[in-house]
Design a protein around this motif. Structure first.
Motif, PDB file in Angstrom:
ATOM      1  N   ARG A   1       0.188  -0.820   0.560  1.00  0.00           N
ATOM      2  CA  ARG A   1       0.175   0.193  -0.044  1.00  0.00           C
ATOM      3  C   ARG A   1       1.092   1.280  -0.010  1.00  0.00           C
ATOM      4  N   MET A   2       1.914   1.445   0.764  1.00  0.00           N
ATOM      5  CA  MET A   2       2.835   2.450   0.941  1.00  0.00           C
ATOM      6  C   MET A   2       3.050   2.987  -0.237  1.00  0.00           C
ATOM      7  N   VAL A   3       3.534   1.445  -1.052  1.00  0.00           N
ATOM      8  CA  VAL A   3       4.087   1.822  -2.780  1.00  0.00           C
ATOM      9  C   VAL A   3       3.350   2.254  -3.559  1.00  0.00           C
ATOM     10  N   GLU A   4       2.475   1.971  -3.407  1.00  0.00           N
ATOM     11  CA  GLU A   4       0.505   2.589  -4.083  1.00  0.00           C
ATOM     12  C   GLU A   4       0.686   3.507  -4.046  1.00  0.00           C
ATOM     13  N   ILE A   5       0.197   4.382  -2.458  1.00  0.00           N
ATOM     14  CA  ILE A   5       0.400   5.837  -3.118  1.00  0.00           C
ATOM     15  C   ILE A   5       1.813   6.548  -3.305  1.00  0.00           C
ATOM     16  N   LEU A   6       2.930   6.534  -3.142  1.00  0.00           N
ATOM     17  CA  LEU A   6       4.146   6.675  -4.157  1.00  0.00           C
ATOM     18  C   LEU A   6       3.559   7.421  -5.492  1.00  0.00           C
TER      19      LEU A   6
ATOM     20  N   GLY B   1      18.127  -3.240   2.126  1.00  0.00           N
ATOM     21  CA  GLY B   1      19.193  -4.117   3.434  1.00  0.00           C
ATOM     22  C   GLY B   1      17.984  -4.975   3.614  1.00  0.00           C
ATOM     23  N   GLU B   2      18.559  -5.658   4.949  1.00  0.00           N
ATOM     24  CA  GLU B   2      17.826  -6.758   5.353  1.00  0.00           C
ATOM     25  C   GLU B   2      16.354  -5.898   6.022  1.00  0.00           C
ATOM     26  N   GLN B   3      16.023  -5.278   6.930  1.00  0.00           N
ATOM     27  CA  GLN B   3      15.098  -4.468   7.698  1.00  0.00           C
ATOM     28  C   GLN B   3      14.232  -3.832   6.901  1.00  0.00           C
ATOM     29  N   ILE B   4      14.745  -3.395   5.368  1.00  0.00           N
ATOM     30  CA  ILE B   4      13.563  -2.729   5.065  1.00  0.00           C
ATOM     31  C   ILE B   4      13.395  -3.801   3.416  1.00  0.00           C
ATOM     32  N   MET B   5      13.038  -4.713   3.776  1.00  0.00           N
ATOM     33  CA  MET B   5      13.321  -5.353   2.341  1.00  0.00           C
ATOM     34  C   MET B   5      11.632  -5.707   2.331  1.00  0.00           C
ATOM     35  N   PRO B   6      10.327  -5.558   2.899  1.00  0.00           N
ATOM     36  CA  PRO B   6       9.394  -6.086   1.952  1.00  0.00           C
ATOM     37  C   PRO B   6       9.149  -4.603   1.299  1.00  0.00           C
ATOM     38  N   LEU B   7       9.649  -3.729   1.910  1.00  0.00           N
ATOM     39  CA  LEU B   7       9.478  -2.606   0.872  1.00  0.00           C
ATOM     40  C   LEU B   7       9.992  -2.628  -0.241  1.00  0.00           C
ATOM     41  N   TYR B   8      10.961  -2.850  -0.192  1.00  0.00           N
ATOM     42  CA  TYR B   8      11.656  -3.358  -1.619  1.00  0.00           C
ATOM     43  C   TYR B   8      11.226  -4.701  -2.838  1.00  0.00           C
TER      44      TYR B   8
ATOM     45  N   LEU C   1       8.737  -2.588  -4.170  1.00  0.00           N
ATOM     46  CA  LEU C   1       8.619  -1.800  -4.907  1.00  0.00           C
ATOM     47  C   LEU C   1       9.188  -1.836  -6.491  1.00  0.00           C
ATOM     48  N   SER C   2      10.032  -3.753  -6.261  1.00  0.00           N
ATOM     49  CA  SER C   2      10.496  -4.299  -7.751  1.00  0.00           C
ATOM     50  C   SER C   2       9.590  -4.756  -8.011  1.00  0.00           C
ATOM     51  N   GLU C   3       7.905  -4.667  -7.723  1.00  0.00           N
ATOM     52  CA  GLU C   3       7.257  -5.229  -8.982  1.00  0.00           C
ATOM     53  C   GLU C   3       6.080  -3.792  -8.879  1.00  0.00           C
ATOM     54  N   SER C   4       6.477  -2.280  -8.309  1.00  0.00           N
ATOM     55  CA  SER C   4       5.862  -1.122  -9.340  1.00  0.00           C
ATOM     56  C   SER C   4       6.636  -0.950 -10.399  1.00  0.00           C
ATOM     57  N   GLU C   5       5.909   0.325 -10.668  1.00  0.00           N
ATOM     58  CA  GLU C   5       6.289   1.645 -12.067  1.00  0.00           C
ATOM     59  C   GLU C   5       7.403   2.235 -11.739  1.00  0.00           C
ATOM     60  N   ILE C   6       7.499   2.521 -10.739  1.00  0.00           N
ATOM     61  CA  ILE C   6       7.895   3.149  -9.499  1.00  0.00           C
ATOM     62  C   ILE C   6      10.554   2.783 -10.468  1.00  0.00           C
ATOM     63  N   THR C   7      11.091   3.616 -10.822  1.00  0.00           N
ATOM     64  CA  THR C   7      12.568   3.822 -10.984  1.00  0.00           C
ATOM     65  C   THR C   7      13.112   3.361  -9.825  1.00  0.00           C
ATOM     66  N   HIS C   8      14.042   2.922  -9.596  1.00  0.00           N
ATOM     67  CA  HIS C   8      15.083   2.609  -7.919  1.00  0.00           C
ATOM     68  C   HIS C   8      16.043   3.174  -8.478  1.00  0.00           C
ATOM     69  N   VAL C   9      16.495   4.196  -8.190  1.00  0.00           N
ATOM     70  CA  VAL C   9      18.252   4.048  -8.694  1.00  0.00           C
ATOM     71  C   VAL C   9      19.400   3.522  -7.562  1.00  0.00           C
ATOM     72  N   LEU C  10      19.806   2.626  -7.530  1.00  0.00           N
ATOM     73  CA  LEU C  10      20.885   2.071  -7.034  1.00  0.00           C
ATOM     74  C   LEU C  10      22.234   3.190  -6.680  1.00  0.00           C
TER      75      LEU C  10
END
Length: 509
Positions: free
Chosen positions: A6-11, A24-31, A34-43
């Motif tokens: 839902r957070m990624v959907e809101i973004l 990283g480990e603790q933020i992995m659910p959000l990643y 994010l990996s299934e969204s249309e938002i571009t992640h810049v590493l």
């Protein structure tokens, strides 16, 4: 659907198109979401760089910059960049991961009180204890970033909260606590004024067209802070230049002779207002920075909608002042200011990003901005290492060519981001002004502390080989004619240009 989904959907619904960070480990659910969204992640290669990139993303475009990190090691790596955005009132969103709620206050692996630290370098820091609070925090943060852009907002997210499917979603309703009670006093001051002056800060950037219309219609001269350069083109005669410690002669004259100073969206710091005049009208969303007797706590656009201006005629008086700032050695080989002058002449319509150091002083003195968000640098905090990741963020935000003017010391603070630059094939050209020293510090040692240079000389790597190791084209020049010849070419990034210069003192304010 869980909280992360839902957070990624809101973004995405809010128009977020890019997020900078490192998983990283603790933020992995959000990643995962994010990996299934249309938002571009810049590493990026460092979390400080991710936050600097988000910062410049906002400064250059007005869109919300977002960065994301894991728990304590990743989160604390952003602190310098968050402090920079905080000091310059740049509205960015920072999402950090954390261990499960039950371990937050325990001496566990990677557990530290991130929330307690971040509340000092953000305008707001949320620490949600369940899914509903997490959704609320995100919606509240986005609302505040859009309507009350005072600086970075942080949300600290436990892994179990991110994975939870137990949450409520709802629309939010806010009332802005403005204080326009002194609007009548401001109108009286403007009515009686024959020599009004605008001082514009970053808080006025969203109203650049309206302010430009008012300034031209009523012939009100304009000065700016560093971060509002270009709010009206600096080639316009109404724009007198910088106010404060780097005042141009016309800006200084106008400040000293104005009978009504209208400060819109400035912080009111000592760098802009060396003294607080009695005739100051100060308008800002951030109550904490307001100074003077006539304080308007609210939006610049609301103030302008309430105020009536009148035509004045003191521009001819101001234009009698010679506004030229003499800078020595602009045609000398190996002088940094001579090199920077040529770079700005070539790329004067592109986005210019500085770091911290003597090159920033030269760039500020020599550059005229033609639009807001064109010249970016970390003003009030001034950390080294800003320019390269910031140039990357600006490139993603605007799709324009970006020029990073850096020092040999500053570039090495975040030089690992050459990998991010190459990986994304961005049109960013990096000019490394190499004087083999921390020049500003050496100047302070000699001129203020009457000491010999100590621990300021740098034994630098071969920057051309270093850039080439990242598969980035690179070239070195060590004289003005070679630089001028290079600048005649149609240059595009990724490209690194090392410009070897001599040691040179900058003009002091």
């Amino acid at each position: 659907m869980n909280v992360s989904d839902r957070m990624v959907e809101i973004l995405a619904e809010e128009g977020i198109r890019h997020i900078f960070g490192i998983p990283g480990e603790q933020i992995m659910p959000l990643y995962k979401a994010l990996s299934e969204s249309e938002i571009t992640h810049v590493l990026t290669r460092h979390e400080q760089a991710a936050a600097h990139a988000a910062d410049a993303y906002t400064r250059s475009s007005g869109k919300i910059g977002v960065c994301i990190t894991t728990a304590s090691p990743g989160a604390y790596n952003t602190t310098m960049a968050l402090a920079t955005a905080f000091k310059d009132n740049v509205p960015i969103l920072v999402l950090t991961g954390d261990n499960d709620l039950e371990y937050r206050n325990m001496d566990r692996f990677q557990s530290l009180p991130v929330f307690d630290t971040f509340k000092h370098i953000t305008r707001a820091s949320y620490n949600p204890l369940n899914g509903t609070e997490a959704i609320y925090a995100l919606k509240a943060a986005i609302y505040e970033l859009k309507t009350m852009p005072k600086g970075p907002i942080h949300i600290n997210l436990s892994k179990d909260v991110l994975s939870s499917e137990d949450f409520q979603d709802f629309d939010l309703c806010y009332l802005c606590e403005d204080d326009m009670s002194q609007i009548g006093d401001a109108q009286e001051m403007i009515n009686s004024s024959e020599k009004p002056l605008f001082i514009l800060g970053a808080g006025a950037l969203s109203q650049c067209d309206k302010i430009g219309e008012i300034a031209h219609k009523y012939q009100i001269p304009v000065t700016t802070t560093f971060h509002a350069k270009g709010i009206i083109s600096e080639f316009d005669d109404l724009v007198l230049g910088l106010s404060g410690i780097r005042s141009t002669p016309r800006a200084k004259y106008a400040f000293e002779n104005s009978d009504c100073i209208i400060a819109l969206g400035i912080k009111g710091s000592e760098r802009t207002l060396p003294e607080i005049p009695d005739n100051l009208i100060h308008v800002n969303l951030n109550r904490d920075v307001l100074v003077g007797d006539c304080q308007i706590h609210g939006k610049v656009e609301d103030f302008l909608a309430e105020i009536n201006f009148k035509k004045v005629s003191w521009m001819d008086e101001i234009l009698q002042i010679d506004n030229s700032v003499y800078i020595e050695n602009l045609d000398d080989d190996l002088a940094p200011q001579a090199a920077i002058k040529r770079i700005l002449e070539k790329f004067g319509e592109d986005i210019i990003v500085s770091d911290a150091g003597s090159h920033t002083t030269w760039t500020t003195l020599l550059m005229k901005s033609i639009r807001p968000g064109q010249y970016l640098f970390p003003g009030a905090m001034a950390p080294m290492g800003y320019s390269l990741p910031a140039a990357i963020g600006a490139s993603f935000a605007t799709d324009k060519q970006v020029i990073s003017i850096n020092g040999d010391g500053g570039i090495q603070m975040n030089i690992q981001e050459l990998a991010t630059l190459k990986e994304n094939d961005l049109d960013v050209i990096i000019f490394i002004i190499n004087n083999s020293e921390f020049g500003i510090i050496r100047q302070w040692q000699e001129q203020v502390y009457d000491m010999k240079p100590y621990q300021v000389k740098l034994s630098n790597p071969d920057f051309v080989k270093l850039a080439s190791s990242y598969s980035i084209d690179a070239v070195r020049v060590d004289n003005l004619s070679d630089l001028e010849y290079l600048l005649e070419s149609d240059l595009h990034g990724p490209l690194v240009v090392e410009v070897v210069v001599r040691s040179e003192n900058v003009p002091l304010p």
